[in-house]
Write a protein that holds these residues in place. Structure first.
Motif, PDB file in Angstrom:
ATOM      1  N   LYS A 119       0.564  -1.292  -0.129  1.00  0.00           N
ATOM      2  CA  LYS A 119      -0.057   0.157   0.079  1.00  0.00           C
ATOM      3  C   LYS A 119       1.051   1.075   0.023  1.00  0.00           C
ATOM      4  CE  LYS A 119      -3.930   2.048   2.583  1.00  0.00           C
ATOM      5  NZ  LYS A 119      -4.777   2.142   3.483  1.00  0.00           N
ATOM      6  N   ASN A 120       0.341   2.364  -1.291  1.00  0.00           N
ATOM      7  CA  ASN A 120       1.415   3.582  -0.865  1.00  0.00           C
ATOM      8  C   ASN A 120       2.971   3.249  -1.609  1.00  0.00           C
ATOM      9  OD1 ASN A 120      -1.554   5.045   0.043  1.00  0.00           O
ATOM     10  ND2 ASN A 120      -0.399   4.529   1.993  1.00  0.00           N
ATOM     11  N   SER A 121       3.150   1.779  -2.187  1.00  0.00           N
ATOM     12  CA  SER A 121       3.932   1.368  -2.965  1.00  0.00           C
ATOM     13  C   SER A 121       4.860   2.983  -3.868  1.00  0.00           C
ATOM     14  CB  SER A 121       4.276   0.897  -3.398  1.00  0.00           C
ATOM     15  OG  SER A 121       5.172   0.238  -3.500  1.00  0.00           O
ATOM     16  N   THR A 122       5.707   3.534  -3.980  1.00  0.00           N
ATOM     17  CA  THR A 122       6.034   4.325  -4.929  1.00  0.00           C
ATOM     18  C   THR A 122       7.708   3.684  -5.761  1.00  0.00           C
ATOM     19  OG1 THR A 122       8.066   4.970  -3.020  1.00  0.00           O
ATOM     20  CG2 THR A 122       6.413   6.347  -3.231  1.00  0.00           C
ATOM     21  N   GLU A 123       7.749   2.313  -5.639  1.00  0.00           N
ATOM     22  CA  GLU A 123       8.620   1.858  -6.109  1.00  0.00           C
ATOM     23  C   GLU A 123       7.841   1.699  -7.665  1.00  0.00           C
ATOM     24  OE1 GLU A 123      11.347   0.168  -7.333  1.00  0.00           O
ATOM     25  OE2 GLU A 123      10.979  -1.043  -4.929  1.00  0.00           O
ATOM     26  N   GLU A 124       9.363   2.155  -8.495  1.00  0.00           N
ATOM     27  CA  GLU A 124       9.601   2.395 -10.115  1.00  0.00           C
ATOM     28  C   GLU A 124      10.154   1.787 -10.300  1.00  0.00           C
ATOM     29  OE1 GLU A 124      11.892   5.981  -9.753  1.00  0.00           O
ATOM     30  OE2 GLU A 124      11.638   7.185  -8.916  1.00  0.00           O
ATOM     31  N   ALA A 125      10.005   0.778 -10.221  1.00  0.00           N
ATOM     32  CA  ALA A 125      10.709  -0.686 -10.915  1.00  0.00           C
ATOM     33  C   ALA A 125       9.558  -0.809 -11.843  1.00  0.00           C
ATOM     34  CB  ALA A 125      11.341  -1.593 -10.164  1.00  0.00           C
ATOM     35  N   PHE A 126       9.800  -1.219 -12.695  1.00  0.00           N
ATOM     36  CA  PHE A 126       8.349  -1.837 -13.713  1.00  0.00           C
ATOM     37  C   PHE A 126       8.486  -3.681 -13.424  1.00  0.00           C
ATOM     38  CE2 PHE A 126       6.644  -5.023 -17.769  1.00  0.00           C
ATOM     39  CZ  PHE A 126       5.834  -4.061 -17.993  1.00  0.00           C
ATOM     40  N   PHE A 127       9.529  -4.123 -13.340  1.00  0.00           N
ATOM     41  CA  PHE A 127       9.352  -5.944 -13.129  1.00  0.00           C
ATOM     42  C   PHE A 127       9.913  -5.704 -11.224  1.00  0.00           C
ATOM     43  CE2 PHE A 127      10.297  -6.673 -17.021  1.00  0.00           C
ATOM     44  CZ  PHE A 127       9.207  -7.496 -17.885  1.00  0.00           C
ATOM     45  N   VAL A 128       8.804  -6.251 -10.584  1.00  0.00           N
ATOM     46  CA  VAL A 128       9.138  -6.532  -9.455  1.00  0.00           C
ATOM     47  C   VAL A 128       8.560  -7.979  -8.808  1.00  0.00           C
ATOM     48  CG1 VAL A 128       8.370  -3.968  -8.920  1.00  0.00           C
ATOM     49  CG2 VAL A 128       6.315  -5.972  -8.804  1.00  0.00           C
ATOM     50  N   SER A 129       9.248  -7.923  -7.108  1.00  0.00           N
ATOM     51  CA  SER A 129       9.152  -9.574  -7.091  1.00  0.00           C
ATOM     52  C   SER A 129       8.420  -9.604  -6.717  1.00  0.00           C
ATOM     53  CB  SER A 129      10.468  -9.553  -5.979  1.00  0.00           C
ATOM     54  OG  SER A 129       9.908  -8.981  -4.956  1.00  0.00           O
ATOM     55  N   SER A 130       7.455 -10.717  -5.684  1.00  0.00           N
ATOM     56  CA  SER A 130       6.506 -10.957  -5.194  1.00  0.00           C
ATOM     57  C   SER A 130       6.717 -10.069  -4.245  1.00  0.00           C
ATOM     58  CB  SER A 130       5.923 -12.134  -4.504  1.00  0.00           C
ATOM     59  OG  SER A 130       7.286 -12.822  -3.657  1.00  0.00           O
ATOM     60  N   SER A 131       7.347  -9.981  -3.692  1.00  0.00           N
ATOM     61  CA  SER A 131       7.536  -8.801  -2.015  1.00  0.00           C
ATOM     62  C   SER A 131       7.122  -7.659  -2.578  1.00  0.00           C
ATOM     63  CB  SER A 131       8.802  -9.090  -1.417  1.00  0.00           C
ATOM     64  OG  SER A 131      10.262  -8.423  -1.916  1.00  0.00           O
ATOM     65  N   GLY A 132       6.877  -6.600  -3.948  1.00  0.00           N
ATOM     66  CA  GLY A 132       7.045  -5.297  -4.242  1.00  0.00           C
ATOM     67  C   GLY A 132       8.040  -4.413  -4.498  1.00  0.00           C
ATOM     68  N   LYS A 133       8.970  -4.850  -4.273  1.00  0.00           N
ATOM     69  CA  LYS A 133       9.950  -4.741  -4.272  1.00  0.00           C
ATOM     70  C   LYS A 133      11.142  -4.756  -6.004  1.00  0.00           C
ATOM     71  CE  LYS A 133      10.438  -2.751  -0.016  1.00  0.00           C
ATOM     72  NZ  LYS A 133      10.094  -1.707  -0.045  1.00  0.00           N
ATOM     73  N   LYS A 134      11.821  -3.883  -6.081  1.00  0.00           N
ATOM     74  CA  LYS A 134      12.820  -4.274  -7.240  1.00  0.00           C
ATOM     75  C   LYS A 134      13.506  -5.684  -7.379  1.00  0.00           C
ATOM     76  CE  LYS A 134      16.793  -2.281  -9.594  1.00  0.00           C
ATOM     77  NZ  LYS A 134      17.269  -0.599  -9.952  1.00  0.00           N
ATOM     78  N   ILE A 135      13.478  -6.335  -9.049  1.00  0.00           N
ATOM     79  CA  ILE A 135      13.806  -7.614  -8.949  1.00  0.00           C
ATOM     80  C   ILE A 135      15.070  -7.817  -8.447  1.00  0.00           C
ATOM     81  CG2 ILE A 135      14.472  -9.472 -10.362  1.00  0.00           C
ATOM     82  CD1 ILE A 135      11.530  -9.127 -12.510  1.00  0.00           C
ATOM     83  N   TYR A 136      15.783  -8.934  -7.585  1.00  0.00           N
ATOM     84  CA  TYR A 136      17.358  -8.892  -7.363  1.00  0.00           C
ATOM     85  C   TYR A 136      18.198  -9.921  -8.278  1.00  0.00           C
ATOM     86  CZ  TYR A 136      21.173 -10.163  -4.254  1.00  0.00           C
ATOM     87  OH  TYR A 136      22.541 -10.301  -4.194  1.00  0.00           O
ATOM     88  N   LYS A 137      17.808 -10.541  -8.860  1.00  0.00           N
ATOM     89  CA  LYS A 137      18.624 -11.016 -10.083  1.00  0.00           C
ATOM     90  C   LYS A 137      17.468 -11.543 -10.972  1.00  0.00           C
ATOM     91  CE  LYS A 137      23.352 -12.612 -10.144  1.00  0.00           C
ATOM     92  NZ  LYS A 137      24.547 -13.493  -9.200  1.00  0.00           N
ATOM     93  N   VAL A 138      18.263 -11.209 -12.141  1.00  0.00           N
ATOM     94  CA  VAL A 138      17.130 -11.744 -12.908  1.00  0.00           C
ATOM     95  C   VAL A 138      18.092 -13.577 -13.472  1.00  0.00           C
ATOM     96  CG1 VAL A 138      16.596 -11.936 -15.989  1.00  0.00           C
ATOM     97  CG2 VAL A 138      16.626  -9.795 -14.369  1.00  0.00           C
ATOM     98  N   SER A 139      19.081 -12.892 -13.039  1.00  0.00           N
ATOM     99  CA  SER A 139      20.033 -14.201 -13.748  1.00  0.00           C
ATOM    100  C   SER A 139      19.817 -15.827 -12.542  1.00  0.00           C
ATOM    101  CB  SER A 139      21.193 -14.350 -13.699  1.00  0.00           C
ATOM    102  OG  SER A 139      21.859 -13.781 -12.242  1.00  0.00           O
ATOM    103  N   ASN A 140      19.070 -15.162 -11.443  1.00  0.00           N
ATOM    104  CA  ASN A 140      19.010 -16.101  -9.981  1.00  0.00           C
ATOM    105  C   ASN A 140      17.189 -17.057 -10.739  1.00  0.00           C
ATOM    106  OD1 ASN A 140      20.631 -15.952  -8.810  1.00  0.00           O
ATOM    107  ND2 ASN A 140      19.983 -15.092  -7.662  1.00  0.00           N
ATOM    108  N   ASP A 141      15.861 -15.702 -11.350  1.00  0.00           N
ATOM    109  CA  ASP A 141      14.832 -16.199 -11.851  1.00  0.00           C
ATOM    110  C   ASP A 141      14.773 -17.055 -13.241  1.00  0.00           C
ATOM    111  OD1 ASP A 141      13.432 -14.769  -9.779  1.00  0.00           O
ATOM    112  OD2 ASP A 141      13.592 -13.013 -10.826  1.00  0.00           O
ATOM    113  N   LEU A 142      15.791 -16.984 -14.265  1.00  0.00           N
ATOM    114  CA  LEU A 142      15.702 -17.592 -15.153  1.00  0.00           C
ATOM    115  C   LEU A 142      16.213 -19.023 -15.115  1.00  0.00           C
ATOM    116  CD1 LEU A 142      17.352 -15.181 -17.964  1.00  0.00           C
ATOM    117  CD2 LEU A 142      14.857 -15.739 -17.357  1.00  0.00           C
TER     118      LEU A 142
END
Length: 286
Positions: free
Chosen positions: A148-171
């Motif tokens: 709620k009231n998040s100001t996250e600017e990243a387009f891709f976010v994790s389930s925690s609502g934060k910027k993705i930490y490492k794309v290579s881990n996801d892949l």
């Protein structure tokens, strides 16, 4: 000192082994994940489009697949995926690309913050279906991750609502889910570069390198300010490298554009000027 030498030797052997493996891989084999995961991805994206309930695994399915599209199909570095912002998504530019063979519609997105930030804005051109997937994710899935009231600017976010930490881990997790060997960004870029060297003209090699955002002419102003037509031509060239025709791009009940451009599509020359101004501003700000 002896331990250091052994460590260096192991690194050299490892690199030679990876180089040997790359000889036996084709672009199509490197993109196998997009084909295998396509069915489950379309199921998830269709449910999201129709406002049906998705569990966490289906939401992550969409996120991982879109990441894979950018890294494995469009050959973008993980840093481009991680650092793409909502602002850059909203500033995307639509372009009608006309060739002797066909007329296609692309959506061009520029990303300022990435590995080669000091040289140029990274940019890629999505197809109509790909843009629709990204739009469904942005409107239906991303908001469910944000606090709620998040100001996250990243387009891709994790389930925690934060910027993705490492794309290579996801892949890596996504490949493992389908029992496929992990294909990294660096690996597939090298494979496709080899394919280009063997099959393409010098002109095509240049636009291919431009699309990947690396070239010996990084100081060339016209390279930094990428032109939409070249980007779309490069996108066709890049995605043709091993893309399987069996990969479906359909979303149920989707609205298909007619052969006539939509009203919200600016004329090509206007779009070129708009995107050039945007990329120039991004480079100047950096």
């Amino acid at each position: 000192m002896k331990k250091i030498r052994k460590s260096i030797s192991r690194d050299i052997v490892g690199k030679r082994f990876q180089s040997m493996l790359s000889v036996s891989k084709t672009p199509a084999e490197c993109r196998r994940l997009l084909e295998v995961a396509n069915k489950s991805f379309l199921e998830a994206i269709n449910r999201a489009q129709n406002n049906q309930i998705l569990d966490l695994s289906m939401k992550l399915e969409v996120v991982y697949y879109l990441e894979a599209v950018l890294v494995l199909k469009h050959l973008q570095r993980p840093g481009v995926v991680t650092n793409m912002t909502v602002y850059e998504w909203e500033k995307r530019v639509h372009h009608q690309h006309v060739t002797p063979e066909c007329t296609a519609y692309f959506t061009v997105i520029g990303v300022q913050l990435h590995k080669t930030l000091t040289h140029q804005v990274a940019a890629f051109a999505l197809t109509e279906n790909e843009e629709m997937w990204f739009k469904i994710y942005y409107e239906h899935i991303r908001p469910t991750f944000l606090k709620k009231n998040s100001t996250e600017e990243a387009f891709f976010v994790s389930s925690s609502g934060k910027k993705i930490y490492k794309v290579s881990n996801d892949l890596r997790r996504y490949h493992n889910r389908f029992n496929l060997p992990n294909i990294t960004s660096q690996f597939i870029r090298r494979i496709c570069e080899t394919w280009t060297m063997k099959t393409c003209s010098d002109a095509d090699k240049y636009i291919f390198a431009s699309y990947l955002s690396h070239t010996n002419k990084t100081a060339d102003r016209c390279y930094r300010e990428k032109i939409l037509t070249d980007l779309c031509s490069a996108s066709l060239l890049v995605t043709r490298a091993g893309t399987s025709s069996r990969i479906s791009g359909q979303v149920k009940n989707s609205r298909r554009r007619t052969e006539e451009p939509e009203d919200d599509f600016m004329q090509p020359q206007r779009k070129i000027r708009q995107f050039t101004r945007f990329t120039k501003q991004q480079c100047d700000d950096s």
